[in-house]
Design a protein around this motif. Structure first.
Motif, mmCIF file in Angstrom:
data_model
loop_
_atom_site.group_PDB
_atom_site.id
_atom_site.type_symbol
_atom_site.label_atom_id
_atom_site.label_comp_id
_atom_site.label_asym_id
_atom_site.label_seq_id
_atom_site.Cartn_x
_atom_site.Cartn_y
_atom_site.Cartn_z
ATOM 1 N N ILE A 48 14.918 20.883 6.839
ATOM 2 C CA ILE A 48 14.933 19.434 6.647
ATOM 3 C C ILE A 48 15.570 19.078 5.309
ATOM 4 N N ILE A 49 15.235 19.836 4.263
ATOM 5 C CA ILE A 49 15.819 19.597 2.942
ATOM 6 C C ILE A 49 17.326 19.788 2.977
ATOM 7 N N VAL A 50 17.788 20.848 3.638
ATOM 8 C CA VAL A 50 19.223 21.115 3.726
ATOM 9 C C VAL A 50 19.920 20.003 4.495
ATOM 10 N N ILE A 51 19.313 19.536 5.574
ATOM 11 C CA ILE A 51 19.909 18.467 6.376
ATOM 12 C C ILE A 51 19.978 17.167 5.579
ATOM 13 N N GLY A 102 16.756 16.291 -1.907
ATOM 14 C CA GLY A 102 16.001 16.381 -0.662
ATOM 15 C C GLY A 102 14.619 16.982 -0.862
ATOM 16 N N ALA A 103 14.527 18.027 -1.683
ATOM 17 C CA ALA A 103 13.229 18.658 -1.951
ATOM 18 C C ALA A 103 12.300 17.699 -2.680
ATOM 19 N N VAL A 151 4.921 12.989 10.487
ATOM 20 C CA VAL A 151 5.912 12.153 11.163
ATOM 21 C C VAL A 151 6.872 11.540 10.158
ATOM 22 N N LEU A 152 6.380 11.183 8.974
ATOM 23 C CA LEU A 152 7.223 10.562 7.957
ATOM 24 C C LEU A 152 8.367 11.472 7.549
ATOM 25 N N ILE A 153 8.107 12.779 7.496
ATOM 26 C CA ILE A 153 9.142 13.731 7.089
ATOM 27 C C ILE A 153 10.281 13.731 8.102
ATOM 28 N N TYR A 154 9.930 13.806 9.390
ATOM 29 C CA TYR A 154 10.961 13.804 10.419
ATOM 30 C C TYR A 154 11.651 12.450 10.505
ATOM 31 N N LEU A 155 10.909 11.376 10.265
ATOM 32 C CA LEU A 155 11.511 10.047 10.284
ATOM 33 C C LEU A 155 12.549 9.914 9.181
ATOM 34 N N MET A 156 12.241 10.451 8.003
ATOM 35 C CA MET A 156 13.206 10.427 6.912
ATOM 36 C C MET A 156 14.473 11.185 7.298
ATOM 37 N N MET A 157 14.328 12.343 7.952
ATOM 38 C CA MET A 157 15.488 13.116 8.368
ATOM 39 C C MET A 157 16.323 12.353 9.386
ATOM 40 N N VAL A 158 15.662 11.695 10.340
ATOM 41 C CA VAL A 158 16.377 10.938 11.366
ATOM 42 C C VAL A 158 17.164 9.797 10.740
ATOM 43 N N PHE A 171 22.697 7.455 9.298
ATOM 44 C CA PHE A 171 23.628 6.760 8.420
ATOM 45 C C PHE A 171 24.553 7.708 7.661
ATOM 46 N N ARG A 172 24.118 8.940 7.413
ATOM 47 C CA ARG A 172 24.974 9.936 6.743
ATOM 48 C C ARG A 172 24.722 11.293 7.395
ATOM 49 N N PRO A 173 25.379 11.565 8.524
ATOM 50 C CA PRO A 173 25.140 12.818 9.243
ATOM 51 C C PRO A 173 25.447 14.060 8.411
ATOM 52 N N TRP A 174 26.279 13.921 7.397
ATOM 53 C CA TRP A 174 26.635 15.064 6.539
ATOM 54 C C TRP A 174 25.696 15.195 5.342
ATOM 55 N N GLY A 175 24.647 14.366 5.250
ATOM 56 C CA GLY A 175 23.668 14.481 4.177
ATOM 57 C C GLY A 175 23.937 13.539 3.020
ATOM 58 N N LEU A 176 22.935 13.382 2.188
ATOM 59 C CA LEU A 176 23.042 12.426 1.080
ATOM 60 C C LEU A 176 24.157 12.784 0.105
ATOM 61 N N LEU A 177 24.253 14.052 -0.274
ATOM 62 C CA LEU A 177 25.268 14.477 -1.242
ATOM 63 C C LEU A 177 26.265 15.458 -0.631
ATOM 64 N N GLY A 178 26.219 15.609 0.684
ATOM 65 C CA GLY A 178 27.178 16.479 1.355
ATOM 66 C C GLY A 178 28.486 15.769 1.626
#
Length: 296
Positions: A235-238, A251-252, A272-279, A284-291
């Protein structure tokens, strides 16, 4: 809860401490995924091995000054050695194969390591004592806070700065970045890309062992503890972005804070909040926040 500044501060510190420990582990996975493009499902099992090896080494070095720290370093070295054997004998033959083969191989490693842990340490819950000098609490002005958790926070920040310096300011770090971007070009320059891949896998696995050893006094050691940590690391990597160490740091930290405050605000739906954050990030940014978007 936010009406109580002391409780809010403690939960904030808990989130930061958890996030920094998760970063140490997830940074290794980010490095491996970003450079090798290997879906290493065994990364959580390496974390678990680091914790159990630390438990054994703490008992072995019990009479020595700084025995716990020797155990932490020994755990990281043991995982580095184990990763070197895995990479040189098996994994390197799968780099050019389909990702399904890599997934099945690393999943098989998880099964093997889980059985080894049960065989060597049993199925009982084990614990590691806090090191001398870090068993109390430190006065931070607003409240007292466990000294060892402050140490985990500092270690996470130290690892982040060290990795940033290595990747961006050293010659070896330039090779790592080049291997991530264009393996063929790096080979044409006469660089042994296979050796770069091996060192990246060894370093990433050593970070998993280091994270497991440092977490051992703060968590309970039990077979199966790798399952939750590998999900959190992915999840952190995503969230952060594939191969982005800065993204893994952010992410961490986000995940640690969300778990810390979520368990207080809505304890029944904290996971659920963790998975919701990932979704939300994927929407909005499928490549990640800083990817960065992958070139087609």
């Amino acid at each position: 809860m936010f009406n109580n500044p002391v409780l809010t501060f403690i939960q904030l510190m808990n989130g930061i401490s958890l996030g920094m420990n998760l970063f140490i582990i997830a940074a290794g996975l980010t490095l491996i995924l970003g450079v090798l493009r290997v879906l290493n499902f065994a990364h959580g099992a390496f974390y678990m091995m680091g914790g159990y090896i630390c438990f054994s080494l703490v008992g072995l070095f019990a009479g020595l000054p700084g025995g716990f720290w020797l155990a932490v370093v020994g755990s990281a070295i043991a995982l580095a050695a184990f990763a070197w054997v895995v990479e040189t004998t098996m994994l390197r033959h799968l780099y050019d194969r389909d990702h399904l083969y890599q997934l099945l191989f690393t999943f098989a490693l998880v099964m093997i390591i889980s059985d080894l842990v049960r065989f060597n340490w049993g199925t009982n819950v084990l614990s590691v004592s806090l090191p001398n000098g870090f068993r109390g609490a430190t006065d931070l002005g607003i409240s007292f806070y466990p000294t060892y958790r402050l140490l985990l926070t500092g270690m996470g920040i130290f690892v982040a700065i060290s990795m940033w310096y290595f990747v961006n300011k050293t010659r070896a770090g330039r090779f790592v970045r080049a291997a991530r971007q264009d393996r063929e070009m790096l080979e044409s320059l006469g660089i042994n890309v296979g050796r770069v891949y091996m060192l990246v896998f060894v370093a990433g696995s050593a970070l998993a062992g280091l994270g497991g050893a440092l977490a051992a006094p703060a968590v309970s050691l039990a077979p199966g503890m790798d399952a939750e940590i590998i999900v959190q690391c992915f999840i952190i990597v995503i969230i952060g972005g594939l191969g982005s160490l800065g993204g893994a740091f952010v992410g961490a930290l986000m995940l640690g804070l969300l778990k810390s405050f979520g368990v207080m605000l809505i304890p029944n739906f904290e996971i659920v909040l963790i998975y919701l954050m990932m979704v939300i990030v994927l929407m909005f940014r499928p490549w990640g926040l800083l990817g960065k978007p992958e070139a087609k």
